[in-house]
Structure formats: structure tokens, C-alpha cells
Design a protein around this motif. Structure first.
Motif, PDB file in Angstrom:
ATOM      1  N   SER A  79       0.843  -1.197   0.000  1.00  0.00           N
ATOM      2  CA  SER A  79       0.000   0.000   0.000  1.00  0.00           C
ATOM      3  C   SER A  79       0.876   1.243   0.000  1.00  0.00           C
ATOM      4  N   VAL A  80       0.435   2.272  -0.735  1.00  0.00           N
ATOM      5  CA  VAL A  80       1.194   3.520  -0.865  1.00  0.00           C
ATOM      6  C   VAL A  80       0.341   4.666  -0.324  1.00  0.00           C
ATOM      7  N   ALA A  81       0.948   5.531   0.478  1.00  0.00           N
ATOM      8  CA  ALA A  81       0.259   6.710   1.010  1.00  0.00           C
ATOM      9  C   ALA A  81       0.203   7.766  -0.084  1.00  0.00           C
ATOM     10  N   LEU A  82      -0.925   7.817  -0.797  1.00  0.00           N
ATOM     11  CA  LEU A  82      -1.068   8.685  -1.966  1.00  0.00           C
ATOM     12  C   LEU A  82      -1.890   9.931  -1.642  1.00  0.00           C
ATOM     13  N   PRO A  83      -1.663  11.023  -2.368  1.00  0.00           N
ATOM     14  CA  PRO A  83      -2.427  12.258  -2.126  1.00  0.00           C
ATOM     15  C   PRO A  83      -3.919  12.050  -2.349  1.00  0.00           C
ATOM     16  N   ALA A  84      -4.718  12.641  -1.471  1.00  0.00           N
ATOM     17  CA  ALA A  84      -6.175  12.462  -1.519  1.00  0.00           C
ATOM     18  C   ALA A  84      -6.773  13.204  -2.709  1.00  0.00           C
ATOM     19  N   GLY A  85      -7.875  12.653  -3.222  1.00  0.00           N
ATOM     20  CA  GLY A  85      -8.642  13.302  -4.276  1.00  0.00           C
ATOM     21  C   GLY A  85      -7.832  13.531  -5.531  1.00  0.00           C
ATOM     22  N   GLY A  86      -7.954  14.738  -6.089  1.00  0.00           N
ATOM     23  CA  GLY A  86      -7.268  15.064  -7.330  1.00  0.00           C
ATOM     24  C   GLY A  86      -5.877  15.625  -7.132  1.00  0.00           C
TER      25      GLY A  86
END
Length: 400
Positions: A79-86
């Protein structure tokens, strides 16, 4: 007499066989999967490290490291901590908050979801990072000589940073930086002064007093197990691979987000000295961790073994370039035919990219494509894989 001679010959053959087995065993133990030993120290083999936080500093070859981490995460289903939304970064230039991560509260009220990998741009805020990363996370970052880092920032952010917009070139800026730099616009001007210091969560406008600098350097040392050096990227990958117990192909790479030579500006010795004074905090940060990097390299490997492992990595990279890339080399932005491999262009930079060989089979094409895809497209793809129920990220520069 003959029986004695035959017994001696058999014993000799047994000894030779044992010696050969020993040589093979030593070779195996010093390779990818064994026990590393040097100067009386040993590093036991074990599973690869899979919980990683990479502080992605700006204009430091960090996009190439991000690609390495994304590939590892995808290959191992992490799992990768990715930026939320757009969004495409984790709140930058504001200090990181856990809520900037997509899905960080999915485990129910009061329970923070944990991720294996964090590597998108953020301004380091350890207490908030620890909310979404496991306790055994390996923290690392990368630094670049601040003279070269500032020159790259000037070209890349020329039309975005207020301090750069009205000045013709970096030489002019450095001759009188306070003419163009406004402290009150600090968040908009972070790329113009001590940008790496800022990325670590510190005040980029602070006075470089000895006590303050030493305290902050000690803080970075406590929190980060390894700091890589961009000018010695291959040596950095050797140390990183060793620390994480990864395979050679895990750290093999193609350079990403690199500029064409024609958009790199040479600075006079006087301008370089002005840059070091202007970015005095970055300069101290770089000097300190350049020293600790080489101390670690020599303690763990020694010069001979380090050169051997760097040569091994470079040979593998050449093999992959010959296998994957058209002409085995990066391409000008106007030459890239696959829109999915088009890098984002910014400021006055000409960011290079890649064309894959057209005759590749599907499996090889997927492998090569992962190595060549720019960070924005890769992040968008991982986001869709990780959150299929969410709207996909919109990449405007590809749709325009």
C-alpha cells in the motif's frame, strides 16, 4: 603401496571438491541473498524491508527514487500513502497532515490506516507522518549540492516562484537576491532559498547560527536512517539496496525528470559562492550528510567493493536500457511518441523522456514501461489500482 596411493588420490579429490564447494558457497553468500561480510562486520540476510518513508526533496533526482519505490510497491502489492482526491502532492508547501493521504481513516472512527510506502512530495512533519506509517518504517531522503539544486529550481520554477519571475537569469538574482526575494511570501518562495532545509520541516529563512544548525542536523540524524547524495546516485543505490536487503533489479533505474543539457546553466565561481552563502542552511545540510554518506560507504563496503557493486549496477542498467529503450537513450520532449510516457514540462526546462522499443512482448513492455513512466502518470495509475471506487486523477497536461 598401490592401495595407499589410491586412498591418497581419493582423499585429494575429496579435498578439492570441498574447496570448490566452499568457493561456490562464499560466492553465493556474498551475492543478493546471502550474508554480507566486510572487515569483521556482518549483515545477516533476511526479508526485504517493505515499510519505507522517503522524504522526496525537490530537484535532487528524487523522481528517479520515487519510480524505484513505486515499482517495488507494485511488484510486492504494497500500500502507498497517496495524495487524496485530485491532488498530486501531500499538502506541500504546508506541513504534512495525515488527512492529506487518501483513505487514511478507512479503518473506522479513531483508527488511522497504516501504509507501507510514503514517497510523494511533502514538507516533513514527523508526528503526522507517524500516524500513517508503521513503527518499523525505514526513513530516508536525498540531498544535492545546493548550487546545482538552486540552478535547477530556477529553471524549473521560473514562472511560478515570485522571486524568480522578474529576473533574467540566476546570476542576476544571486548578485542581489534581496531585490527579488520577499520573506513575507515564504510559502510561495520556498524554491528560491534553502529549499531542502524547508522540505525537512525547518525554517528556510532562519539565521545559520552554529547552535541552531547543529541541533537541526542532529534531529535529521535521529529521524532518518539514510540520506542519499544525488551527485553519487549509483553509490547511493548500492547503500540503499544494502540497507533494505533488495535485489539488484529493485534499484536499477532510468533517470526521470532530467533536463536536456541545453537547459542547464553554468555558473561562474563567484555566482557559485554567492549561491552557497544564500543557501547557507542547505549548504551545511549537504556538507554534513555528504560526510556521513562516505563514512558509511567506507565502513560497510570499503572502496573496492563499493566500486565493484556500482559497476554491477551500471552494467545491469545498460542491459535494461538496451532491452527496453529505443536507441537506448532518453528523448527530447518533441520526440516522445507515447503520451503515457510524456513527462510534465515546467518553466524553461526541457524534461527528457523515453520511447520503448516497438517489438517488445507484453510482459517485457510492462516491465520496461514501469521503469520509464513519469511520476505523475505512475502515481495516477497506482491511485486507480489502490482506490478503484474513487474517480481517477485527472492529468491536465496530457489532456490539453
Amino acid at each position: 603401496m598401490l592401495s595407499t596411493l589410491g586412498g591418497t588420490q581419493r582423499s585429494f579429490r575429496v579435498i578439492l571438491a570441498l574447496l570448490g564447494l566452499t568457493v561456490l558457497l562464499v560466492g553465493f553468500l556474498s551475492s543478493d541473498a546471502g550474508l554480507f561480510t566486510h572487515q569483521g562486520q556482518s549483515w545477516a540476510a533476511g526479508p526485504p524491508v517493505t515499510n519505507l518513508m522517503f522524504l522526496k526533496t525537490h530537484k535532487t533526482a528524487s523522481s528517479t527514487v520515487l519510480n524505484i519505490l513505486f515499482r517495488f510497491a507494485e511488484r510486492h502489492n504494497l500500500s502507498v500513502a497517496l495524495p487524496a482526491g485530485g491532488r498530486f502532492h501531500l499538502g506541500y508547501p504546508w506541513l504534512f497532515l495525515a488527512r492529506y493521504v487518501e483513505g487514511s481513516k478507512q479503518d473506522g472512527p479513531g483508527h488511522q490506516r497504516r501504509f507501507n510506502v510514503m514517497c510523494n512530495h511533502l514538507r516533513f512533519n514527523p508526528s503526522e507522518v507517524q500516524k500513517v506509517m508503521p513503527n518499523d518504517t525505514f526513513y530516508f531522503s536525498i540531498l544535492r549540492n545546493p548550487v546545482a539544486q538552486l540552478e535547477s529550481s530556477f529553471i524549473y520554477y521560473k514562472h511560478e516562484v515570485p522571486a524568480f519571475k522578474k529576473v533574467r537569469d540566476l546570476d542576476t538574482f544571486l548578485a542581489s537576491p534581496w531585490t527579488y526575494y520577499n520573506k513575507s511570501l515564504s510559502l510561495m518562495n520556498v524554491h528560491a532559498k534553502n529549499n531542502m532545509w524547508f522540505d525537512f520541516g525547518f525554517d528556510n529563512n532562519a539565521a545559520a547560527t552554529e547552535g541552531y544548525v547543529r541541533a537541526r542536523l542532529a534531529e535529521v540524524e535521529r529521524r532518518f536512517q539514510l540520506v542519499l547524495i544525488a551527485e553519487h546516485f549509483d553509490e547511493s543505490m548500492v547503500l540503499l539496496r544494502r540497507a533494505l536487503r533488495w535485489r539488484l533489479d529493485d534499484v536499477a533505474y532510468f533517470r526521470l525528470n532530467a533536463r536536456s543539457a541545453g537547459t542547464v546553466t553554468g555558473l561562474s565561481p563567484e555566482a557559485q559562492e554567492r549561491a552557497r552563502r544564500w543557501c547557507a542552511l542547505d549548504w551545511r545540510l549537504y556538507q554534513h550528510f555528504n560526510r556521513t554518506f562516505w563514512a558509511r560507504a567506507h565502513a560497510q563496503l570499503g572502496p573496492r567493493r563499493l566500486r565493484r557493486e556500482v559497476a554491477q549496477l551500471r552494467a545491469r542498467r545498460r542491459e535494461l536500457a538496451d532491452l527496453c529503450l529505443q536507441d537506448g537513450a532518453p528523448k527530447n520532449k518533441s520526440q516522445i511518441t507515447d503520451w503515457q510516457l510524456q513527462p510534465y514540462q515546467s518553466g524553461q526546462a526541457n524534461i527528457l523522456g523515453y520511447n520503448l522499443r516497438p517489438e517488445l512482448d507484453n510482459e517485457t513492455r510492462r516491465m520496461c514501461g514501469r521503469m520509464a513512466v513519469p511520476e505523475i502518470q505512475y502515481m495516477a495509475r497506482l491511485y486507480s489500482l489502490q482506490f478503484p471506487e474513487k474517480p481517477p486523477k485527472k492529468i491536465d497536461f496530457l489532456e490539453g
